[in-house]
Structures are given as structure tokens and as C-alpha cells.
Design an enzyme around this catalytic site. Structure first.
Site, short mmCIF file in Angstrom:
data_model
loop_
_atom_site.label_atom_id
_atom_site.label_comp_id
_atom_site.label_asym_id
_atom_site.label_seq_id
_atom_site.Cartn_x
_atom_site.Cartn_y
_atom_site.Cartn_z
N ARG A 262 -7.85 -2.22 5.13
CA ARG A 262 -6.90 -1.79 6.15
C ARG A 262 -7.46 -0.60 6.93
NH1 ARG A 262 -1.12 -2.65 2.94
NH2 ARG A 262 -1.62 -4.79 2.33
N ARG A 277 -4.21 5.89 -0.62
CA ARG A 277 -4.30 5.16 0.65
C ARG A 277 -5.77 5.05 1.06
NH1 ARG A 277 -0.22 4.04 4.01
NH2 ARG A 277 1.10 5.47 2.84
N GLU A 349 5.27 3.68 -3.82
CA GLU A 349 5.19 2.22 -3.71
C GLU A 349 3.95 1.66 -4.41
OE1 GLU A 349 5.00 0.79 0.31
OE2 GLU A 349 4.29 -1.18 -0.34
N SER A 352 5.28 -4.65 -3.06
CA SER A 352 6.24 -4.97 -2.01
C SER A 352 6.47 -6.47 -2.08
CB SER A 352 5.65 -4.55 -0.67
OG SER A 352 6.64 -4.55 0.32
N ARG A 391 -3.52 1.73 -7.10
CA ARG A 391 -2.38 2.61 -7.35
C ARG A 391 -1.93 2.51 -8.81
NH1 ARG A 391 1.39 2.58 -1.84
NH2 ARG A 391 -0.27 3.39 -0.49
#
Length: 424
Positions: A262, A277, A349, A352, A391
RNA sequence: GGUGAGGUGGCCGAGUGGCCGAAGGCGCUCCCCUGCUAAGGGAGUAUAUCUUGAUCGGUAUCGAGGGUUCGAAUCCCUCCCUCACCGCCA
């Protein structure tokens, strides 16, 4: 993509439903374009019909040996009229396409109102945050002191938002992947699939990343429309693009482990420390193709499949339902699972899980043959992370840290670590 | 990367300018016959979209996109993909 018929027949209602997510539908523009499209299409198609029948007559006349010159003369004007009609129809259709493909999915009625993640509603909480009787460290310091996690060397070889893991930490990362895949294939009935990490633009359109969110992606070269995948959702969901699935094959349940890439454009300054991130991270993704009436149940099952991973790892978490403003473009409903991070003193998070209903399926033309109607009908797609590996690693490091800076290994991972019980 | 051959419905496969949305076969569905099996006979069987109360019907689609033509699955161009051989290579 929403059903064009629905948008067309009751744009006011669609606009109202989209308000929940803060999206303003330009009803006037749609209606204007629709009206144009309709008359242009009727016009173009009747001209086409005219041409077709006249051409057939010419064929017959020619076969009969008649003189076709007068017939050709008659058709001359028709030809240019038709060309003009087709051109303007095409233009309007493209405008409509652009407009329609930019409309997000309609949120389920249960989606709570709200603009930001602060308005998400907690629906489940598991485990208790561990109380530490020593000063805790975050994963960056833990990894650095153990000599197993290095952001500086990653910055040297690539740039910011990358990490290098060494030795036992790299092994723990791998063990997490193995543990997740094993659980989902053996306990949860998913079939494992290994897919390309590079996809074409059609695939990204199918799942909804294109055309609106190109800036989030890494594009490879200008001449071939290839992109690095931002999530396994893209290649796995597109397995069934342009396919009609037999009813007895449903539900289709896939689990895939892939890296995700990303660009993180627009997240400057957010989560700059550590590996929360990154431009590149790994994820175990769950994807299901289901009958429309089963998608909500499937989503709850999939969510549960993801939650269990955290429970087995002994990591405290909570589950929230995303509010209208926080929900993704293609999703009708999303639950986030957030894991406890001691260093941040909050839940972050880690998964999802979304029901896309027929939104992606319509874009992809993914259908099943309904035995009742005997007609191909759109499938529903459901997916979620099960889980984000990087994560999860961070969560294990921080929650299982010891006063001496070493890290206990969760029991379920120990067999995958050759019996090792502590890192460092 | 080079050379050659190809991409047609759920599958196989015919089709080189009009009678082709597409022969034939397989598969599938329904019906008949046969009273175990096997076989046989008949009918049906792409998708999207427009119009309609529903039919009927119109339009588009033969890998994708352009072009030629009154008319294209069929001819031309570009691209993608598959197969074979060669080259290269983990």
C-alpha cells in the site's frame, strides 16, 4: 457497483441511504444522463434495426441477381445517421458508467450513523488487558534491543515504512502465518489458495479499488496496467470474475496468505513509528462467495473465525461495527477487530470483515445458477483479515513482553517454533 | 525474446462476407417408450439490455479494442491470452 436499475428507478431513496456514509449522490446529474441515455439508445437501436433489415434485403436482392445500386443509395444517409447516434450514445453511456462506478455501496440498515472511527460501536470484547508491574516497552524498542527488528537498515535498502526482521522474530512471524492458515483450513473449512501478488486493472475494478483509489496502490509500469496487490481480497475475489458457479459448490471459502502493498498516500504522519503501518505487510485473508440470503450469516461466521485466532493467541481484543462514515467504499457492513496494544494503551485494528453483498459481484459478473429460477444471479462476497500478520506480531511482542525485554511465545505457536518458549 | 498455430455457447467442435446467435456432438432439463440394467424416440437448453402487464419483438455480444463494408464469427490493424518449438532462466 449498485444496481443501475435501482439507482435509475428511485435515485432519491438511494441518495438518502448513502447519506449515512456522508456521500452525496448527484441525483439531478444522474436523472439528466439517464434521460439522455434512454432516448439516445432507443434512437440508435432503431437505426441499427433499420440498417440490419435493409442489409438483409440487399443480400437477398444480390442473391436473386437484382440490381442493388438503388438499395445502396437508400442506405447511404442511414449510415451516417447511425454513426452519429452510436457516438453520442457511447459518450453518454461512458459518462454514466463513470458516475455509477463512483457510487459507494449502500450501507445496511444496522450501520450506525457517524463520521469517524470514534463513532464506531463496540459489540464484543474479549480478554483483559494485562497489568504490567514494570515499565513496558513498545515493539520497536523490544525488537531493537533484542537485535531482531531493524527499521534503519530497511530504510537504507528501500525507504521509510519498511522493516527487516531477523532470526527468532522472523521465525515467529512465519509461525503466525502457519498457525492462521492451519486453523482456517483445518478447523474452519477454508481451502487454501496461492495467488498472484500482481494483478491487472480489471481485477482491481472488480473489487472496487479502481477507478477511485488508484493513489493507494503501487503501479508497476505505465505500459502494462499491472499493480501490486493491496490485499489478497483482490486476486482471490477475482477468481470468480466472469464465472457462473454451480449452486452445489456454494459456499466457496478461501484462505490465502499474501504480502500486501500500500502506498499509504494520505497517511503522512500517522503511525510513523514501528510496523503498524507499512508499505509492505503480510496478511492471511478469508474470502467467501455465498448465496445472497446467506451473506449476513456468512459474515458473522467469518468474523468469528478471525476472532478465534486472537483468543487462541491469548490476545485481548474488542470488535466494533463501523459507522457510516468509516465504512469502506465497496462494503455494506464492516466489523473491525481491534487488538490491545499496551504501548499505545488502546485497541488497534487488526482485522476488517465486510459483507459486500452484490456490489463486487456486479462489477465482476460473478454469478451462480439459482436452481429455483434456473437463471444466473449475482453472488454475494464476504471477506476479512484472519489476520494481519505484522500487527499480530506487534501485539504478541507487546503483550507477551517480560521485564528482561525478552518475549514469551504463546503456547499455540510453540510447536511451530520448534518448542521454543521465549524469544531472546 | 524469436518462429509457428490457435482463442467460437456448460464442454468438445463446424463455420473465410449476407440464408449465422451460430451446424453437429457431449452434458443438462422435461416428455414418451421400454416394466432391472442398458438402449431408443421427441422437445428444450447463452448472456446483457430496451420495449411489454406478460408474451412477441428490437439491439449488442464468436478473446479485447479499433477499422473496412450496405452488411463481419468470417477481411485488415493493435493488444491480451493459450499451445508447440527455439532461446533464456529460479
Amino acid at each position: 457497483m449498485l444496481d443501475p436499475k435501482t439507482v435509475r428507478s428511485d435515485p432519491e431513496r438511494v441518495a438518502e441511504q448513502l447519506q449515512v456514509r456522508g456521500f452525496t449522490l448527484d441525483v439531478a446529474a444522474i436523472e439528466a444522463l439517464e434521460n439522455q441515455r434512454k432516448s439516445l439508445q432507443i434512437n440508435a437501436e432503431s437505426l441499427q434495426a433499420e440498417r440490419n433489415s435493409r442489409s438483409k434485403n440487399i443480400g437477398k436482392a444480390k442473391a436473386a441477381g437484382d440490381d442493388i445500386a438503388p438499395l445502396l443509395a437508400e442506405v447511404e444517409q442511414l449510415k451516417s445517421d447511425l454513426e452519429a447516434a452510436e457516438k453520442s450514445l457511447h459518450e453518454v453511456q461512458q459518462e454514466l458508467e463513470v458516475l455509477l462506478s463512483g457510487i459507494p455501496n449502500i450501507p445496511d440498515a444496522e450501520v450506525p450513523p457517524g463520521q469517524t472511527e470514534d463513532d464506531n460501536v463496540e459489540i464484543n470484547r474479549w480478554g483483559e488487558a494485562r497489568r504490567f508491574d514494570f515499565p513496558i516497552q513498545d515493539h520497536v524498542d523490544l525488537g531493537d534491543k533484542l537485535g531482531l527488528l531493524d527499521f534503519d537498515v530497511a530504510a537504507k535498502i528501500t525507504g521509510s515504512r519498511f522493516a527487516v526482521m531477523h532470526g527468532q522474530l522472523a521465525q515467529l512471524h512465519r509461525a503466525l502465518i502457519q498457525f492462521m492458515l492451519n486453523t482456517h483450513t483445518v478447523d474452519n473449512g477454508y481451502s487454501e489458495v496461492n495467488v498472484p501478488f500482481i494483478v491487472n486493472s480489471d481485477s482491481l475494478y472488480g473489487t472496487g479499488q479502481l477507478p477511485k483509489f488508484e493513489e493507494d496502490l503501487f503501479k508497476l509500469r505505465a505500459d502494462n496496467e499491472f499493480y501490486l496487490i493491496p490485499t489478497a481480497e483482490v486476486p482471490v475475489t477475482n477468481l470468480y470474475r466472469n464465472e457462473i458457479v454451480d449452486a452445489d459448490k456454494l459456499p466457496l471459502k478461501f484462505v490465502a496468505h499474501t504480502p500486501c502493498f500500500r502506498s499509504e498516500a494520505g497517511s503522512y504522519g500517522r503511525d510513523t513509528r514501528g510496523m503498524i503501518r507499512q508499505h509492505q505487510f503480510e496478511k492471511v485473508e478469508l474470502v467467501q462467495f455465498v448465496r445472497p440470503e446467506e451473506s449476513q450469516e456468512a459474515l458473522m461466521g467469518l468474523l468469528r473465525n478471525a476472532e478465534v485466532i486472537l483468543e487462541k493467541l491469548g490476545l485481548p481484543y474488542r470488535t466494533v461495527i463501523l459507522c457510516g462514515g468509516d465504512i469502506g467504499f465497496s462494503a455494506a457492513r464492516t466489523y473491525d477487530i481491534e487488538v490491545w496494544l499496551p504501548s499505545q494503551d488502546k485497541y488497534r485494528e487488526i482485522s476488517s470483515c465486510s459483507n459486500f453483498r452484490d456490489f463486487q459481484a456486479r462489477r465482476m459478473k460473478s454469478r451462480w445458477r439459482n436452481p429455483k429460477t434456473k437463471k444466473p444471479e449475482l453472488l454475494h462476497t464476504v471477506n476479512g483479515s484472519g489476520l494481519a500478520v505484522g500487527r499480530t506480531l506487534v501485539a504478541v511482542m507487546e503483550n507477551y513482553q517480560r521485564e528482561d525485554g525478552r518475549i514469551d511465545i504463546p503456547e499455540v505457536l510453540q510447536p511451530l517454533m520448534g518448542g521454543l518458549t521465549v524469544i531472546g
